[in-house]
Write a protein that holds these residues in place. Sequence first.
Motif, PDB file in Angstrom:
ATOM      1  N   VAL A 157      -1.005  -1.911 -10.205  1.00  0.00           N
ATOM      2  CA  VAL A 157      -2.004  -1.217  -9.397  1.00  0.00           C
ATOM      3  C   VAL A 157      -3.328  -1.962  -9.469  1.00  0.00           C
ATOM      4  O   VAL A 157      -3.913  -2.117 -10.548  1.00  0.00           O
ATOM      5  CB  VAL A 157      -2.190   0.240  -9.873  1.00  0.00           C
ATOM      6  CG1 VAL A 157      -3.289   0.927  -9.064  1.00  0.00           C
ATOM      7  CG2 VAL A 157      -0.880   1.014  -9.740  1.00  0.00           C
ATOM      8  N   MET A 158      -3.813  -2.430  -8.328  1.00  0.00           N
ATOM      9  CA  MET A 158      -5.071  -3.157  -8.271  1.00  0.00           C
ATOM     10  C   MET A 158      -6.237  -2.203  -7.984  1.00  0.00           C
ATOM     11  O   MET A 158      -7.343  -2.400  -8.489  1.00  0.00           O
ATOM     12  CB  MET A 158      -5.013  -4.242  -7.196  1.00  0.00           C
ATOM     13  CG  MET A 158      -3.852  -5.205  -7.359  1.00  0.00           C
ATOM     14  SD  MET A 158      -3.794  -5.985  -8.996  1.00  0.00           S
ATOM     15  CE  MET A 158      -5.305  -6.944  -8.943  1.00  0.00           C
ATOM     16  N   ASN A 159      -6.020  -1.226  -7.132  1.00  0.00           N
ATOM     17  CA  ASN A 159      -7.030  -0.199  -6.899  1.00  0.00           C
ATOM     18  C   ASN A 159      -6.328   1.061  -6.401  1.00  0.00           C
ATOM     19  O   ASN A 159      -5.188   1.006  -5.932  1.00  0.00           O
ATOM     20  CB  ASN A 159      -8.126  -0.669  -5.929  1.00  0.00           C
ATOM     21  CG  ASN A 159      -7.585  -1.027  -4.568  1.00  0.00           C
ATOM     22  OD1 ASN A 159      -7.164  -0.157  -3.804  1.00  0.00           O
ATOM     23  ND2 ASN A 159      -7.602  -2.315  -4.238  1.00  0.00           N
ATOM     24  N   TRP A 160      -7.000   2.175  -6.515  1.00  0.00           N
ATOM     25  CA  TRP A 160      -6.411   3.452  -6.126  1.00  0.00           C
ATOM     26  C   TRP A 160      -7.516   4.418  -5.735  1.00  0.00           C
ATOM     27  O   TRP A 160      -8.683   4.240  -6.095  1.00  0.00           O
ATOM     28  CB  TRP A 160      -5.599   4.054  -7.279  1.00  0.00           C
ATOM     29  CG  TRP A 160      -6.440   4.435  -8.465  1.00  0.00           C
ATOM     30  CD1 TRP A 160      -6.838   3.616  -9.484  1.00  0.00           C
ATOM     31  CD2 TRP A 160      -7.007   5.717  -8.738  1.00  0.00           C
ATOM     32  NE1 TRP A 160      -7.632   4.303 -10.368  1.00  0.00           N
ATOM     33  CE2 TRP A 160      -7.748   5.600  -9.944  1.00  0.00           C
ATOM     34  CE3 TRP A 160      -6.970   6.944  -8.085  1.00  0.00           C
ATOM     35  CZ2 TRP A 160      -8.447   6.672 -10.503  1.00  0.00           C
ATOM     36  CZ3 TRP A 160      -7.664   8.014  -8.642  1.00  0.00           C
ATOM     37  CH2 TRP A 160      -8.382   7.865  -9.841  1.00  0.00           C
ATOM     38  N   ASN A 161      -7.151   5.431  -4.987  1.00  0.00           N
ATOM     39  CA  ASN A 161      -8.056   6.543  -4.756  1.00  0.00           C
ATOM     40  C   ASN A 161      -7.224   7.786  -4.475  1.00  0.00           C
ATOM     41  O   ASN A 161      -6.037   7.696  -4.108  1.00  0.00           O
ATOM     42  CB  ASN A 161      -9.075   6.259  -3.645  1.00  0.00           C
ATOM     43  CG  ASN A 161      -8.448   6.038  -2.297  1.00  0.00           C
ATOM     44  OD1 ASN A 161      -8.024   6.984  -1.626  1.00  0.00           O
ATOM     45  ND2 ASN A 161      -8.380   4.773  -1.861  1.00  0.00           N
ATOM     46  N   THR A 196      -2.949   0.443  -4.116  1.00  0.00           N
ATOM     47  CA  THR A 196      -2.668  -0.920  -3.675  1.00  0.00           C
ATOM     48  C   THR A 196      -2.032  -1.653  -4.843  1.00  0.00           C
ATOM     49  O   THR A 196      -2.620  -1.725  -5.928  1.00  0.00           O
ATOM     50  CB  THR A 196      -3.951  -1.655  -3.247  1.00  0.00           C
ATOM     51  OG1 THR A 196      -4.559  -0.961  -2.150  1.00  0.00           O
ATOM     52  CG2 THR A 196      -3.628  -3.075  -2.805  1.00  0.00           C
ATOM     53  N   LEU A 197      -0.820  -2.159  -4.638  1.00  0.00           N
ATOM     54  CA  LEU A 197      -0.083  -2.820  -5.711  1.00  0.00           C
ATOM     55  C   LEU A 197       0.178  -4.280  -5.376  1.00  0.00           C
ATOM     56  O   LEU A 197       0.495  -4.622  -4.234  1.00  0.00           O
ATOM     57  CB  LEU A 197       1.258  -2.117  -5.966  1.00  0.00           C
ATOM     58  CG  LEU A 197       1.203  -0.637  -6.364  1.00  0.00           C
ATOM     59  CD1 LEU A 197       1.435   0.248  -5.155  1.00  0.00           C
ATOM     60  CD2 LEU A 197       2.212  -0.332  -7.447  1.00  0.00           C
ATOM     61  N   VAL A 198       0.054  -5.126  -6.386  1.00  0.00           N
ATOM     62  CA  VAL A 198       0.426  -6.530  -6.294  1.00  0.00           C
ATOM     63  C   VAL A 198       1.342  -6.817  -7.470  1.00  0.00           C
ATOM     64  O   VAL A 198       0.969  -6.605  -8.631  1.00  0.00           O
ATOM     65  CB  VAL A 198      -0.802  -7.457  -6.330  1.00  0.00           C
ATOM     66  CG1 VAL A 198      -0.363  -8.920  -6.325  1.00  0.00           C
ATOM     67  CG2 VAL A 198      -1.727  -7.182  -5.152  1.00  0.00           C
ATOM     68  N   ARG A 252       0.852  -1.181   0.000  1.00  0.00           N
ATOM     69  CA  ARG A 252       0.000   0.000   0.000  1.00  0.00           C
ATOM     70  C   ARG A 252       0.894   1.238   0.000  1.00  0.00           C
ATOM     71  O   ARG A 252       1.782   1.360   0.842  1.00  0.00           O
ATOM     72  CB  ARG A 252      -0.920   0.009   1.206  1.00  0.00           C
ATOM     73  CG  ARG A 252      -1.847  -1.200   1.280  1.00  0.00           C
ATOM     74  CD  ARG A 252      -2.871  -1.022   2.378  1.00  0.00           C
ATOM     75  NE  ARG A 252      -3.720  -2.184   2.541  1.00  0.00           N
ATOM     76  CZ  ARG A 252      -4.824  -2.201   3.282  1.00  0.00           C
ATOM     77  NH1 ARG A 252      -5.198  -1.102   3.935  1.00  0.00           N
ATOM     78  NH2 ARG A 252      -5.544  -3.285   3.388  1.00  0.00           N
ATOM     79  N   THR A 253       0.627   2.134  -0.928  1.00  0.00           N
ATOM     80  CA  THR A 253       1.451   3.327  -1.065  1.00  0.00           C
ATOM     81  C   THR A 253       0.615   4.573  -0.826  1.00  0.00           C
ATOM     82  O   THR A 253      -0.405   4.777  -1.485  1.00  0.00           O
ATOM     83  CB  THR A 253       2.086   3.392  -2.469  1.00  0.00           C
ATOM     84  OG1 THR A 253       2.859   2.213  -2.688  1.00  0.00           O
ATOM     85  CG2 THR A 253       2.996   4.607  -2.588  1.00  0.00           C
ATOM     86  N   PHE A 254       1.037   5.388   0.128  1.00  0.00           N
ATOM     87  CA  PHE A 254       0.376   6.649   0.450  1.00  0.00           C
ATOM     88  C   PHE A 254       1.312   7.789   0.039  1.00  0.00           C
ATOM     89  O   PHE A 254       2.434   7.869   0.554  1.00  0.00           O
ATOM     90  CB  PHE A 254       0.099   6.758   1.953  1.00  0.00           C
ATOM     91  CG  PHE A 254      -0.772   5.665   2.531  1.00  0.00           C
ATOM     92  CD1 PHE A 254      -2.098   5.922   2.855  1.00  0.00           C
ATOM     93  CD2 PHE A 254      -0.257   4.400   2.781  1.00  0.00           C
ATOM     94  CE1 PHE A 254      -2.898   4.933   3.421  1.00  0.00           C
ATOM     95  CE2 PHE A 254      -1.048   3.403   3.350  1.00  0.00           C
ATOM     96  CZ  PHE A 254      -2.373   3.675   3.669  1.00  0.00           C
TER      97      PHE A 254
END
Length: 216
Positions: free
Chosen positions: A71-75, A65-67, A52-54
């Motif tokens: 990038v799997m999801n972002w906001n 959120t990276l796997v 998780r990158t902030f």
Amino acid sequence: MKNKDRSSSSESPKSSSSEAIKASVAVQKSKVSKAETIQKKIYGCADGDSTRTFKFFDGSYVYETLVNDQVMNWNAGRYDIQRSTLLMLPLYYGGGGASRTMFSYSVGTDNKITAYNGESMNCMVEEVEYEYENAEDFVGEWVATKDGIDWMFTLKADGTSKLEAVEGTKKVEYKAGTWEVYGYYMVIDFNKLLNPGSTTSMYGQLQTGTVDRETG
């Protein structure tokens, strides 16, 4: 029969006032209590098989959120720290499970980020890699042609955007919405769509490449 005057007297209610008491909230020494402490920082947090990158800018943020570096999801949205609680309000998002729901965390002075349910993540912290971009530098129109389709992308100074595509005389794509610049990222949200089910939010880094931290 004489009329008897009936007179009544009423006393005005006594007014009372009290002074508000100012109470200070104790700062948690193990938690970050000021938003400027995390500004211009990137927290990369291991969470099982994902990272998780902030990325925190001046009141705005981008989260991923990276796997396996995908990038799997972002906001992206606005953030602040109140009473040692990190509040993140997403205004743009993509990927599974994302929603415009406020997130709350705490950021430890030991670089741990803890969710509201008590789950903590150990994070590596580094400075933001690039200088902030100015939104006004991107106001304008861009045109391109690919596979016989003419594209026009418009960013206006009032924060609205438009993406159009025409094949001959037929309009094959149209999206309109809003856009902003967060740090060195552009975020776009489309609320008017020609094709239902197409992407409604997008984001992208405006600068690429590796910066040598010693030479710039």
